[in-house]
Design a protein around this motif. Structure first.
Motif, PDB file in Angstrom:
ATOM      1  N   PHE A  66       0.823  -1.202   0.000  1.00  0.00           N
ATOM      2  CA  PHE A  66       0.000   0.000   0.000  1.00  0.00           C
ATOM      3  C   PHE A  66       0.864   1.260   0.000  1.00  0.00           C
ATOM      4  O   PHE A  66       0.621   2.197  -0.768  1.00  0.00           O
ATOM      5  N   LEU A  67       1.916   1.254   0.831  1.00  0.00           N
ATOM      6  CA  LEU A  67       2.803   2.428   0.885  1.00  0.00           C
ATOM      7  C   LEU A  67       3.426   2.679  -0.480  1.00  0.00           C
ATOM      8  O   LEU A  67       3.489   3.813  -0.958  1.00  0.00           O
ATOM      9  N   LEU A  68       3.867   1.589  -1.098  1.00  0.00           N
ATOM     10  CA  LEU A  68       4.499   1.707  -2.412  1.00  0.00           C
ATOM     11  C   LEU A  68       3.495   2.285  -3.417  1.00  0.00           C
ATOM     12  O   LEU A  68       3.828   3.154  -4.231  1.00  0.00           O
ATOM     13  N   TYR A  69       2.260   1.806  -3.313  1.00  0.00           N
ATOM     14  CA  TYR A  69       1.218   2.267  -4.231  1.00  0.00           C
ATOM     15  C   TYR A  69       0.965   3.761  -4.053  1.00  0.00           C
ATOM     16  O   TYR A  69       0.954   4.522  -5.024  1.00  0.00           O
ATOM     17  N   LYS A  71       2.911   5.973  -2.708  1.00  0.00           N
ATOM     18  CA  LYS A  71       4.094   6.735  -3.120  1.00  0.00           C
ATOM     19  C   LYS A  71       4.085   6.950  -4.640  1.00  0.00           C
ATOM     20  O   LYS A  71       4.329   8.048  -5.136  1.00  0.00           O
ATOM     21  N   LYS A  72       3.761   5.884  -5.350  1.00  0.00           N
ATOM     22  CA  LYS A  72       3.733   5.975  -6.816  1.00  0.00           C
ATOM     23  C   LYS A  72       2.605   6.890  -7.289  1.00  0.00           C
ATOM     24  O   LYS A  72       2.783   7.642  -8.240  1.00  0.00           O
ATOM     25  N   VAL A  73       1.457   6.799  -6.615  1.00  0.00           N
ATOM     26  CA  VAL A  73       0.325   7.646  -7.012  1.00  0.00           C
ATOM     27  C   VAL A  73       0.700   9.114  -6.869  1.00  0.00           C
ATOM     28  O   VAL A  73       0.397   9.940  -7.728  1.00  0.00           O
ATOM     29  N   MET A  74       1.408   9.429  -5.780  1.00  0.00           N
ATOM     30  CA  MET A  74       1.849  10.808  -5.554  1.00  0.00           C
ATOM     31  C   MET A  74       2.716  11.298  -6.707  1.00  0.00           C
ATOM     32  O   MET A  74       2.736  12.482  -7.028  1.00  0.00           O
ATOM     33  N   GLN A  75       3.455  10.353  -7.316  1.00  0.00           N
ATOM     34  CA  GLN A  75       4.308  10.751  -8.441  1.00  0.00           C
ATOM     35  C   GLN A  75       3.545  10.671  -9.767  1.00  0.00           C
ATOM     36  O   GLN A  75       4.134  10.807 -10.832  1.00  0.00           O
ATOM     37  N   GLY A  76       2.245  10.405  -9.664  1.00  0.00           N
ATOM     38  CA  GLY A  76       1.443  10.359 -10.888  1.00  0.00           C
ATOM     39  C   GLY A  76       1.522   9.036 -11.619  1.00  0.00           C
ATOM     40  O   GLY A  76       1.135   8.934 -12.773  1.00  0.00           O
ATOM     41  N   ASP A  77       2.028   7.994 -10.939  1.00  0.00           N
ATOM     42  CA  ASP A  77       2.162   6.692 -11.585  1.00  0.00           C
ATOM     43  C   ASP A  77       1.134   5.737 -10.986  1.00  0.00           C
ATOM     44  O   ASP A  77       1.202   5.393  -9.813  1.00  0.00           O
ATOM     45  N   LEU A  78       0.172   5.323 -11.790  1.00  0.00           N
ATOM     46  CA  LEU A  78      -0.873   4.433 -11.268  1.00  0.00           C
ATOM     47  C   LEU A  78      -0.557   2.966 -11.503  1.00  0.00           C
ATOM     48  O   LEU A  78      -1.375   2.094 -11.255  1.00  0.00           O
ATOM     49  N   GLY A  79       0.644   2.683 -11.984  1.00  0.00           N
ATOM     50  CA  GLY A  79       1.029   1.291 -12.186  1.00  0.00           C
ATOM     51  C   GLY A  79       0.651   0.763 -13.555  1.00  0.00           C
ATOM     52  O   GLY A  79       0.190   1.501 -14.423  1.00  0.00           O
ATOM     53  N   VAL A  80       0.861  -0.545 -13.707  1.00  0.00           N
ATOM     54  CA  VAL A  80       0.709  -1.191 -15.003  1.00  0.00           C
ATOM     55  C   VAL A  80      -0.340  -2.291 -14.872  1.00  0.00           C
ATOM     56  O   VAL A  80      -0.341  -3.028 -13.895  1.00  0.00           O
ATOM     57  N   SER A  81      -1.246  -2.376 -15.834  1.00  0.00           N
ATOM     58  CA  SER A  81      -2.272  -3.423 -15.800  1.00  0.00           C
ATOM     59  C   SER A  81      -1.635  -4.807 -15.841  1.00  0.00           C
ATOM     60  O   SER A  81      -0.710  -5.046 -16.619  1.00  0.00           O
ATOM     61  N   ILE A  82      -2.137  -5.711 -15.012  1.00  0.00           N
ATOM     62  CA  ILE A  82      -1.559  -7.052 -14.968  1.00  0.00           C
ATOM     63  C   ILE A  82      -1.843  -7.810 -16.254  1.00  0.00           C
ATOM     64  O   ILE A  82      -0.988  -8.484 -16.795  1.00  0.00           O
TER      65      ILE A  82
END
Lengths: 337, 541
Positions: A66-69, A71-82
């Motif tokens: 969750f923390l990693l998520y 942190k990434k959201v704050m940088q505008g990165d919502l991750g990659v679809s699985i």
């Protein structure tokens, strides 16, 4: 106005954090994980299973994830679809215009249709026509979209052959994506009229299916709101001055009845987003509703988290905009007056 | 005056936008598929919609399944040789196979051994430049344990490659025909590395297959054009469009209006209507599948073979086939479907005999009042259309022998997760084969190793059964293998870890003008041989 905007934007942050928290943990509490679904009935040796979970970062503790998520959201990165390995943000933007196009079209349909029906019912109040319209709108309001959509298809597409069954545009046309709004994009590549017609004919049924509930709500709201206004003193005054009935209704009555109607439309804007999930599934409309449902079925965690967050942002923005419009239309709502 | 206008408005609107014709000038075939592909590289996926959109459209493999069957035929490899110890497979490759030309790739050479090596090394070697591209999971390849089978791939010359295996593996040739073994272009991959866009290999595919990928509009449609230089000859269709339509009843309506020519997975209740429609046609064929009720042999009372036999006698499977499958299935006796060569015809089936079932339960020391839990399949799968309805029928059948059944279900992912842990007592499940090899059923579903993998939901581990299937895996002589599998099937039937239900017929609904379509027993699509009768086509709206 600016103070109002700032206030509302600050208030949005805790809401968004809450939404992230809920979507993140709820989807993980549900048993079954993305790897399990990828493997299906087949299963796999525990080593392969563990390796795949590791690749997706699912072997870390929930807190760490969750923390990693965040942190990434704050940088505008919502991750990659699985499932597709594409950035969630891009996947969202590829589908969002389709939902907006459908949503706006059905809101417009609901607004125009709803106010016309509402005014008509108010003008001819207590006539059989009024009862008919209000009865119909009550039925319309309680119509489940998945059923109504199929009925529309069976009648207009299969029986009458007037409209296509589903999709956004005839498959033989190809339109380069510029804005993502097909109603606009069709004009850039020749044969605009032909393509535009195709887009409109595809848009009609989903627009009616999704717009029926808001239409019914707006019609009923308009009727009662106008009836209330028509009983006011200034209406009697206007009539006494010798103004024609239609002028009184539209110039004095309708204008003053507008505030509750706008509020209603604002409320409906959020519910249209919810209804879009069902409508899009029935009409194979490539929007975010269909995308999110698919993601939940395949437990595509990043898409669910990111998608829900983005939808929450959209809802918040729409709500702020509606409140803003209400203030702008009715000076009484503005602060300090 | 008002009222009149209101009434006319919608009518006017509809008339103005009257329906457009579907006919386009080039021969365009429209397939209404059931879901979006996750990408266009069959190495990376394991779901039907992704395989359909990529492997048989865009790619070929070293060997392929004969259209509409499970027989292995030459494809990119014109011939092959298997060494006597079963450890070396030498493939002789065709030299006249061009890759597709697309907007961003213009091939300078034909297909050769480098492409084969590149394709497999991507999945096998973690230091391959493309290994991590696209997530690096290769779930299909890995879950088939191909990385545990292949030791090395050697290029003998441009037109010869040799696969060296770690241990003899009789199903290996059939494995090479599976979707995930599609051959990609090494030349294209290198070009993409130079332009620093390696991800395009999975989204802008280039293969040797009959159709060239043109465009994918997410969740909406996929377009392909005929590959003019296809080495088996240009397909008759000029264009193929996948129109993605999730809802099965909407798919059927689109078929009726002529918005598609063929639809995926029509729902069984719609079949009579399709048969009666003069515009439509239904093709059916034996499916390479099995639906079954597994009894968790690790849990009481199903650790006792007598109880398992009693349940086999208690269930009226003929009635299920009539009601649940609407007659579109064949009663299953073995775990293997009859279209597989190792299917044993000498197995005595359990008859429907509630009296005998009762007796067997008594023998097992169970008096009245046994209650069990049955998990009913939450989704419609090709091997079982309606799990819940089946559950209710089983419930009433078992009530006759004094067994009370509680029906339980979860959503699909949960169902899989919990059954993998062995949380169930009785469970409905099934399987569709990958490659037509008996090992793909017996090992995957019933071996001791499959308990850990989660696919052996009966959690049944029999040493003699395991020995027979291991033996059968190690020899490539089909006669010997058949004998070993016959023995294994005998043990399976005696021990009865499942109630074998049915081998469901697979069917597709299509329009009359579609010619040459062949149904694959695997349930995947191949449109290479399809043609459209334009005369019939023109009659449509």
């Amino acid at each position: 106005m600016i103070r109002f905007l700032i206030q509302r934007l600050i208030l949005a942050f805790p809401t968004l954090l809450g939404v992230s928290l809920l979507s993140f943990f709820m989807i993980r509490w549900v048993p079954g994980d993305p790897v399990m679904i990828l493997l299906g009935e087949r299963g796999s040796s525990p080593a392969v299973y563990a390796e795949m979970r590791h690749k997706l970062g699912l072997d870390q503790s929930l807190g760490q994830q969750f923390l990693l998520y965040i942190k990434k959201v704050m940088q505008g990165d919502l991750g990659v679809s699985i499932s597709t390995q594409q950035p969630v943000l891009r996947e969202f933007w590829d589908r969002f215009p389709a939902t907006v196009e459908l949503g706006l079209a059905s809101l417009l349909f609901a607004l125009v249709g709803g106010t016309l029906i509402g005014v008509a019912a108010a003008v001819f109040r207590h006539s059989p026509g009024d009862y008919l319209l209000m009865g119909a709108s009550l039925i319309g309001y309680s119509m489940p979209i998945f059923w109504w959509g199929l009925i529309l298809i069976l009648f207009f597409s299969v029986q009458l052959g007037w409209t296509p069954v589903s999709g956004r545009m005839g498959v033989m046309y190809d339109v380069p994506t510029l804005t993502g709004f097909l109603l606009i994009d069709v004009w850039f590549d020749g044969e605009g009229g032909e393509k535009f017609r195709s887009v409109i004919s595809h848009l009609m049924l989903p627009c009616i299916a999704l717009g029926t509930i808001p239409l019914a709500a707006i019609a009923r709201m308009t009727r009662s709101s106008i009836l209330e206004v028509l009983g006011e003193d200034y209406i009697r005054t206007a009539r006494a001055k010798g103004l024609s009935y239609s002028k009184v209704v539209f110039k004095h009555g309708f204008k003053n009845a507008l505030i509750p109607i706008i509020t209603m439309v604002g409320l409906m804007a959020s519910s249209v987003l919810t209804g879009a999930i069902l409508t899009e599934t029935i009409f194979s409309w490539p929007g975010i509703g269909k995308w999110l449902v698919g993601a939940i079925q395949s437990r595509d965690y990043p898409v669910i988290q990111g998608g829900v967050l983005l939808v929450a942002i959209v809802v918040i923005v729409v709500n702020i905009a509606v409140d803003g419009i209400c203030r702008w239309v009715n000076p009484l709502f503005r602060e300090g007056r | 005056m008002f009222r009149f206008f209101f009434l006319l408005l919608p009518v006017f609107f509809f008339v103005f936008m009257s329906f457009e014709a579907v006919n386009a000038k080039p021969k365009t075939f429209i397939y209404c598929s059931e879901g979006s592909p996750s990408n266009f590289n069959p190495q990376l996926t394991s779901d039907g919609p992704s395989f359909n959109a990529s492997s048989r459209m865009i790619y070929n493999r070293l060997v392929d399944f004969k259209s509409g069957g499970t027989e292995i035929i030459p494809s990119l490899a014109s011939s092959w040789k298997i060494s006597d110890n079963g450890l070396e497979y030498t493939f002789h490759l065709r030299t006249d196979v061009p890759f597709q030309k697309t907007d961003i790739f213009n091939p300078q050479r034909n297909f050769n051994a480098d492409d084969v090596i590149w394709t497999f090394h991507r999945m096998l070697k973690s230091d391959h430049p493309y290994h991590e591209v696209g997530g690096g999971r290769y779930e299909y390849f890995k879950s088939m344990e191909m990385d545990q089978i292949i030791k090395e791939i050697v290029k003998i010359n441009d037109s010869t490659v040799k696969f060296i295996l770690k241990h003899p593996e009789a199903p290996f040739l059939a494995d090479m025909a599976m979707d995930s073994m599609s051959i990609l272009s090494a030349e294209y991959a290198n070009q993409l590395l130079k332009t620093k866009t390696p991800g395009k290999i999975d989204t802008n595919p280039v293969g040797t297959g009959p159709f060239v990928f043109k465009r994918y509009q997410k969740d909406s449609f996929i377009k392909y054009e005929a590959h003019d230089q296809y080495f088996m000859g240009r397909p008759q269709l000029d264009q193929v469009v996948f129109s993605i339509t999730q809802d099965p009843s909407v798919r059927l309506q689109k078929l009726k209006t002529g918005e598609c020519h063929l639809i995926a997975e029509p729902s069984p209740t719609d079949l009579p209507g399709i048969k009666n429609n003069s515009q439509l046609r239904l093709v059916e064929g034996p499916g390479l599948n099995v639906g079954y009720i597994a009894m968790n042999t690790e849990k009481k009372p199903f650790d006792n073979p007598l109880v398992r036999k009693a349940f086999n006698h208690a269930l009226n499977r003929d009635a299920y086939i009539k009601t649940i499958y609407l007659g579109n299935a064949q009663k299953a006796i073995n775990p293997l479907p009859p279209s597989i060569w190792a299917y044993s015809k000498n197995i005595q089936d359990y008859s429907y005999d509630p009296e005998l079932a009762r007796k067997l339960l008594h023998q097992a020391g169970i008096r009245e009042g046994l209650s069990v839990e049955l998990w009913t399949l939450p989704v419609s799968r090709p091997y079982l259309p309606s799990g819940k309805k089946l559950g209710e029928m089983i419930q009433s059948d078992l009530a006759q022998i004094g067994v009370k059944v509680t029906l339980v279900t979860y959503d699909w992912p949960t169902y899989l997760a919990q059954s993998r842990k062995g949380a169930h007592q009785l469970i409905e499940l099934g399987w569709t084969g990958d490659n037509g090899d008996p090992d793909n059923f017996l090992s995957v579903l019933l071996s001791c190793a499959a308990i850990k993998a989660g696919s052996n939901v009966a959690r049944w581990c029999s040493t003699p059964f395991g020995q027979w299937i291991e033996k059968a895996k190690k020899v490539s002589d089909q006669k010997k293998r058949t004998y070993f599998y016959f023995e294994a099937q005998k043990i399976f039937k005696q021990e009865a870890p499942w109630v074998t239900l049915a081998h469901a017929t697979v069917y597709r609904a299509l329009r009359k003008e579609v010619k040459g379509y062949q149904l694959s027993p695997f349930g995947t699509e191949n449109f290479y041989n399809v043609d459209l009768d334009q005369r019939e086509n023109n009659k449509n709206p």
